[in-house]
Design a protein around this motif. Structure first.
Motif, PDB file in Angstrom:
ATOM      1  N   GLN A 467       8.079  -9.520  12.425  1.00 17.35           N
ATOM      2  CA  GLN A 467       7.327 -10.202  11.387  1.00 17.35           C
ATOM      3  C   GLN A 467       7.574  -9.663  10.034  1.00 17.35           C
ATOM      4  O   GLN A 467       6.865 -10.002   9.146  1.00 17.35           O
ATOM      5  CB  GLN A 467       5.820  -9.530  11.712  1.00 17.35           C
ATOM      6  CG  GLN A 467       5.209  -9.895  13.139  1.00 17.35           C
ATOM      7  CD  GLN A 467       3.769  -9.695  13.269  1.00 17.35           C
ATOM      8  OE1 GLN A 467       3.286  -8.585  12.506  1.00 17.35           O
ATOM      9  NE2 GLN A 467       3.153  -9.850  14.511  1.00 17.35           N
ATOM     10  N   SER A 468       8.534  -9.035  10.023  1.00 12.41           N
ATOM     11  CA  SER A 468       9.033  -8.585   8.449  1.00 12.41           C
ATOM     12  C   SER A 468       7.935  -7.971   7.940  1.00 12.41           C
ATOM     13  O   SER A 468       7.839  -7.693   6.733  1.00 12.41           O
ATOM     14  CB  SER A 468       9.567  -9.857   7.726  1.00 12.41           C
ATOM     15  OG  SER A 468      10.548 -10.196   8.133  1.00 12.41           O
ATOM     16  N   ASN A 469       6.953  -7.242   8.629  1.00 16.24           N
ATOM     17  CA  ASN A 469       5.957  -6.498   8.001  1.00 16.24           C
ATOM     18  C   ASN A 469       6.538  -4.991   7.537  1.00 16.24           C
ATOM     19  O   ASN A 469       6.454  -4.004   8.328  1.00 16.24           O
ATOM     20  CB  ASN A 469       4.943  -6.034   8.838  1.00 16.24           C
ATOM     21  CG  ASN A 469       3.609  -5.654   8.120  1.00 16.24           C
ATOM     22  OD1 ASN A 469       3.818  -4.954   7.168  1.00 16.24           O
ATOM     23  ND2 ASN A 469       2.399  -6.047   8.567  1.00 16.24           N
ATOM     24  N   LYS A 470       7.216  -4.804   6.354  1.00 13.20           N
ATOM     25  CA  LYS A 470       7.939  -3.646   6.257  1.00 13.20           C
ATOM     26  C   LYS A 470       6.832  -2.560   5.822  1.00 13.20           C
ATOM     27  O   LYS A 470       7.098  -1.382   6.056  1.00 13.20           O
ATOM     28  CB  LYS A 470       8.993  -3.899   4.988  1.00 13.20           C
ATOM     29  CG  LYS A 470      10.065  -4.666   5.531  1.00 13.20           C
ATOM     30  CD  LYS A 470      11.225  -4.319   4.475  1.00 13.20           C
ATOM     31  CE  LYS A 470      12.562  -4.921   4.865  1.00 13.20           C
ATOM     32  NZ  LYS A 470      12.812  -6.266   4.181  1.00 13.20           N
ATOM     33  N   PHE A 471       5.766  -3.129   5.404  1.00 12.23           N
ATOM     34  CA  PHE A 471       4.737  -2.067   4.808  1.00 12.23           C
ATOM     35  C   PHE A 471       4.271  -1.138   6.034  1.00 12.23           C
ATOM     36  O   PHE A 471       4.284  -0.007   5.999  1.00 12.23           O
ATOM     37  CB  PHE A 471       3.686  -2.800   3.871  1.00 12.23           C
ATOM     38  CG  PHE A 471       2.556  -1.959   3.613  1.00 12.23           C
ATOM     39  CD1 PHE A 471       2.706  -1.374   2.475  1.00 12.23           C
ATOM     40  CD2 PHE A 471       1.495  -1.759   4.226  1.00 12.23           C
ATOM     41  CE1 PHE A 471       1.686  -0.403   1.878  1.00 12.23           C
ATOM     42  CE2 PHE A 471       0.361  -0.892   3.944  1.00 12.23           C
ATOM     43  CZ  PHE A 471       0.513  -0.074   2.767  1.00 12.23           C
ATOM     44  N   LEU A 472       3.672  -1.779   6.920  1.00 14.33           N
ATOM     45  CA  LEU A 472       3.126  -1.119   8.102  1.00 14.33           C
ATOM     46  C   LEU A 472       4.244  -0.388   8.866  1.00 14.33           C
ATOM     47  O   LEU A 472       4.022   0.748   9.169  1.00 14.33           O
ATOM     48  CB  LEU A 472       2.423  -2.215   9.056  1.00 14.33           C
ATOM     49  CG  LEU A 472       1.117  -2.342   9.049  1.00 14.33           C
ATOM     50  CD1 LEU A 472       0.524  -3.224  10.201  1.00 14.33           C
ATOM     51  CD2 LEU A 472       0.262  -1.053   9.224  1.00 14.33           C
ATOM     52  N   SER A 473       5.307  -1.023   8.819  1.00 17.01           N
ATOM     53  CA  SER A 473       6.296  -0.427   9.900  1.00 17.01           C
ATOM     54  C   SER A 473       6.726   1.031   8.846  1.00 17.01           C
ATOM     55  O   SER A 473       6.893   1.932   9.636  1.00 17.01           O
ATOM     56  CB  SER A 473       7.591  -1.301   9.753  1.00 17.01           C
ATOM     57  OG  SER A 473       8.749  -0.738  10.220  1.00 17.01           O
ATOM     58  N   SER A 474       6.872   1.013   7.734  1.00 16.38           N
ATOM     59  CA  SER A 474       7.525   2.163   7.143  1.00 16.38           C
ATOM     60  C   SER A 474       6.227   3.053   6.922  1.00 16.38           C
ATOM     61  O   SER A 474       6.597   4.388   7.001  1.00 16.38           O
ATOM     62  CB  SER A 474       7.679   1.830   5.578  1.00 16.38           C
ATOM     63  OG  SER A 474       6.880   1.406   4.903  1.00 16.38           O
ATOM     64  N   CYS A 475       5.028   2.711   7.062  1.00 12.83           N
ATOM     65  CA  CYS A 475       3.984   3.657   7.228  1.00 12.83           C
ATOM     66  C   CYS A 475       3.821   4.297   8.688  1.00 12.83           C
ATOM     67  O   CYS A 475       3.943   5.446   8.834  1.00 12.83           O
ATOM     68  CB  CYS A 475       2.432   3.163   7.289  1.00 12.83           C
ATOM     69  SG  CYS A 475       1.997   2.543   5.552  1.00 12.83           S
ATOM     70  N   LEU A 476       4.216   3.491   9.512  1.00 11.62           N
ATOM     71  CA  LEU A 476       4.382   4.080  11.097  1.00 11.62           C
ATOM     72  C   LEU A 476       5.530   4.975  11.031  1.00 11.62           C
ATOM     73  O   LEU A 476       5.621   5.904  12.170  1.00 11.62           O
ATOM     74  CB  LEU A 476       4.545   3.069  11.957  1.00 11.62           C
ATOM     75  CG  LEU A 476       3.107   2.304  12.275  1.00 11.62           C
ATOM     76  CD1 LEU A 476       3.176   1.175  13.512  1.00 11.62           C
ATOM     77  CD2 LEU A 476       2.016   3.324  12.601  1.00 11.62           C
ATOM     78  N   ASP A 477       6.525   4.953  10.082  1.00  8.90           N
ATOM     79  CA  ASP A 477       7.722   5.809  10.328  1.00  8.90           C
ATOM     80  C   ASP A 477       7.111   7.265  10.188  1.00  8.90           C
ATOM     81  O   ASP A 477       8.018   8.371  10.504  1.00  8.90           O
ATOM     82  CB  ASP A 477       8.641   5.441   9.040  1.00  8.90           C
ATOM     83  CG  ASP A 477       9.615   4.272   9.671  1.00  8.90           C
ATOM     84  OD1 ASP A 477       9.496   3.936  10.530  1.00  8.90           O
ATOM     85  OD2 ASP A 477      10.211   3.866   8.469  1.00  8.90           O
ATOM     86  N   HIS A 478       6.227   7.553   9.472  1.00  3.88           N
ATOM     87  CA  HIS A 478       5.585   8.949   9.431  1.00  3.88           C
ATOM     88  C   HIS A 478       4.769   9.418  10.533  1.00  3.88           C
ATOM     89  O   HIS A 478       4.307  10.572  10.510  1.00  3.88           O
ATOM     90  CB  HIS A 478       4.734   8.994   8.097  1.00  3.88           C
ATOM     91  CG  HIS A 478       5.810   8.582   6.831  1.00  3.88           C
ATOM     92  ND1 HIS A 478       6.612   9.521   6.282  1.00  3.88           N
ATOM     93  CD2 HIS A 478       6.093   7.338   6.352  1.00  3.88           C
ATOM     94  CE1 HIS A 478       7.134   8.822   5.256  1.00  3.88           C
ATOM     95  NE2 HIS A 478       6.830   7.628   5.250  1.00  3.88           N
ATOM     96  N   VAL A 479       4.561   8.532  11.545  1.00  2.00           N
ATOM     97  CA  VAL A 479       3.374   8.908  12.619  1.00  2.00           C
ATOM     98  C   VAL A 479       4.448  10.185  13.272  1.00  2.00           C
ATOM     99  O   VAL A 479       5.572  10.019  13.438  1.00  2.00           O
ATOM    100  CB  VAL A 479       3.563   7.851  13.689  1.00  2.00           C
ATOM    101  CG1 VAL A 479       2.733   8.253  14.894  1.00  2.00           C
ATOM    102  CG2 VAL A 479       2.788   6.872  12.887  1.00  2.00           C
ATOM    103  N   SER A 480       3.531  10.953  13.741  1.00  2.00           N
ATOM    104  CA  SER A 480       4.124  12.165  14.135  1.00  2.00           C
ATOM    105  C   SER A 480       3.749  12.197  15.756  1.00  2.00           C
ATOM    106  O   SER A 480       4.420  13.120  16.719  1.00  2.00           O
ATOM    107  CB  SER A 480       3.688  13.563  13.677  1.00  2.00           C
ATOM    108  OG  SER A 480       2.141  13.691  13.627  1.00  2.00           O
TER     109      SER A 480
END
Ligand code: ATP
Ligand code: MG
Ligand code: ZN
Length: 575
Positions: A467-480
């Motif tokens: 969906q090209s939702n980079k914003f949410l995607s990059s937030c989820l990158d920090h999920v531990s």
């Protein structure tokens, strides 16, 4: 009459006598025949490959009484004087010892006068790259407007040091290093003419040691004749030149094949005790391995092999013991070792280590095959590594010991960041979880998302990526870590990433995330975003780095391949 060294006695006197430089000599012959001789030439190439000789032949061709001709007579005064280096119109200047402006001024002065007797005034400037800048500038003037009937031959071993202004005013001929077989044949001819009895092995040693320079080969020949008389045999020649006997090279190779490190070290000891130069040995061995490589690829009869005929068979047999890959690796290791030996204060240790590396190199698998195997291992994860519902699955994000990659929509791609260790303190009751091997929840298998992954978090990210939702995607990158229980998906963030947790908590974002989770997990869900508990508690909720590492398929594959165990694990998220 005083003794004349072989190299000078056998200086080629005709273009056709020059060995191995056909391209140059044919072009020059053509220029002479068509009366298109230039005013300036650059002859570049290694030492002793025929530059000065060719320059003299060119001078003779132009100045021979019967000339201009491509076959100077060699009898007339011009020819004889040029050959002897004392012609009135042919000047040989050594720029290494006449570097300055004064010498070039003198030369310019002399150029202005017509030849005293011959057709051309020829200036052969040897090692021309040694001239000073001022001298080059002075020379440039002359080359720009060369007086008629003048010719400059600039000989150099380092053409790149010539100013571009000089280069562009001259025709450039590059002389090549001579082949082993060219040198070998020339040595044979000269031995025959000199009535020297030399076995094939001894000439082969000389031809190899000359490294492409015919003059070096002839000087070495002089040297061994002086020491051994008119009967040359390989053993003596090797000893004289400090060249290692082939027997040793062969035995070294056999020991490497037998993985006999002890014998390898003993041989180094012998070499040192017998006074062989160790870096010389390394160089010889590089050449030997190169020959094995040729024998392996082109067969033992290949003309590319730089060895006497009786050694070919042995080489062929030895080459058969190794794979091409082995030999390439040996070559690289030895080249590096040879380079290190040059500057080493303890060459023996370096050589020992280098040779031991050969012994072990054979046991190593190639990087390519390893990567392929690891790829396979990672693509088929174990069933048991499923994350049970209700427990926190660590993510490949900031909390993972290995840095996460871009979410990928390709299902089969190996994913080094995926940690699929069971996180529950009680792994005895692992509940089935979406997995590529296990039945998938409806939405996972559905075309709604093309990402079919055994890790829902990964699937979520894939959808975001699509969906090209980079914003949410990059937030989820920090999920531990994350947990799915009783219709609730809980995302865990480390304290350090609290900002990202807050961003997701906003109504708009959490709604988006909820929709995607519902789609991926195949049932309506609620979203909950929490920060990691301080210390103790988090440790319970989340598996230790060690556990995660040990259960990682890639780590597992490496352990299996190398028969090793994980000694230490460093959790990069803690840094
Ligand atoms: N291509 C060749 N063909 C035949 N003989 C050669 C050749 N190259 C070198 N030689 C032998 O080596 C001797 C030296 O060669 P020459 O002086 O032409 O080399 P060079 O390229 O000018 O070397 P340098 O760069 O050291 O001046 C010659 O007298 C000859 O015996
Ligand atoms: Mg020369
Ligand atoms: Zn002549």
């Amino acid at each position: 009459m005083s003794y004349q060294v072989i190299a000078r006695k056998y200086r080629p006197q005709l273009f056709d006598d020059v060995v191995g430089q056909r391209l140059v000599t044919d072009t020059l012959k053509n220029a002479i025949q068509t009366n298109r001789v230039a005013h300036g030439y650059i002859f570049s190439g290694g030492r002793g490959v025929g530059k000065t000789s060719t320059a003299r032949i060119l001078a003779k061709s132009l100045n021979c009484v019967q000339g201009p001709t491509v076959t100077p007579c060699g009898e007339c005064p011009s020819c004889r004087e040029i050959a002897a280096g004392n012609s009135v119109d042919v000047f040989e200047i050594d720029a290494a010892s006449n570097r300055g402006i004064d010498e070039i001024r003198e030369l310019r002065e002399s150029v202005r006068y017509l030849p005293a007797r011959d057709r051309y005034k020829v200036f052969i400037i040897d090692e021309v790259h040694m001239l000073t800048t001022e001298a080059f500038n002075a020379l440039l003037k002359t080359l720009e407007e060369p007086p008629p009937r003048s010719l400059f031959v600039l000989a150099t071993t380092e053409p790149h040091k010539l100013p571009a202004t000089i280069q562009s005013r001259c025709q450039h001929f590059a002389f090549r290093l001579l082949d082993y077989s060219e040198i070998f044949r020339r040595l044979q001819e000269i031995c025959k003419a000199e009535k020297i009895q030399a076995d094939e092995g001894s000439l082969s040693v000389l031809a190899q040691a000359a490294e492409g320079s015919l003059r070096d080969a002839l000087s070495l020949l002089d040297q061994v004749i002086a020491a051994c008389g008119e009967n040359l045999e390989e053993g003596r020649v090797r000893q004289m030149l400090g060249v290692v006997p082939t027997r040793l090279l062969k035995e070294m190779t056999e020991s490497v094949h037998a993985a006999d490190g002890r014998r390898v070290l003993e041989m180094v000891n012998e070499l040192a005790a017998e006074g062989y130069e160790l870096n010389h040995f390394a160089g010889e061995y590089v050449r030997y391995i190169r020959n094995l490589m040729i024998a392996r690829n082109c067969g033992e009869t290949s003309p590319l092999l730089q060895v006497p005929s009786d050694e070919r068979k042995t080489l062929g047999q030895l080459a058969g013991l190794f794979s091409e890959e082995d030999l390439t690796r040996f070559f690289q290791i030895l080249l590096r070792t040879e380079g290190e030996l040059r500057y080493s204060l303890a060459p023996r240790f370096h050589l020992e280590m280098g040779l031991l590396k050969l012994v072990h190199a054979r046991r190593l698998a190639s990087l390519e095959s390893l990567l392929a195997q690891l790829g396979q291992a990672a693509a088929t994860p174990k069933q048991s590594s499923a994350v049970p519902r209700g427990s926190f699955a660590p993510s490949g994000g900031a909390g993972s010991p290995i840095k996460a990659q871009e979410p990928s929509a390709q299902p089969t791609r190996a994913e080094p960041s995926r940690m699929s260790a069971p996180a529950a303190p009680s792994p005895a009751t692992p509940a089935p979880r979406p997995s590529a091997a296990a039945p998938l929840p409806a939405a996972l298998a559905e075309p709604a998302t093309s990402a079919v992954s055994n890790d829902p978090l990964h699937s979520i990210k894939s959808v975001l990526f699509e969906q090209s939702n980079k914003f949410l995607s990059s937030c989820l990158d920090h999920v531990s870590g994350w947990r799915f229980e009783d219709g609730e998906v809980r995302f865990l963030f480390p304290k350090s990433a609290a900002t990202f947790a807050d961003l997701i908590r906003t109504r708009e974002q959490s709604e988006k995330l909820r929709a995607i989770c519902t789609q991926v997990l195949g049932e309506p869900v609620r979203i909950c975003v929490t920060l990691e508990e301080p210390e103790g508690q988090a440790a319970v909720a989340r598996p230790g780095a060690r556990e995660r590492a040990e259960n990682d398929p890639v780590v597992e594959a490496i352990c299996k391949k190398f028969e090793c165990t994980v000694v230490d694990v460093k959790d990069l998220s803690q840094e």
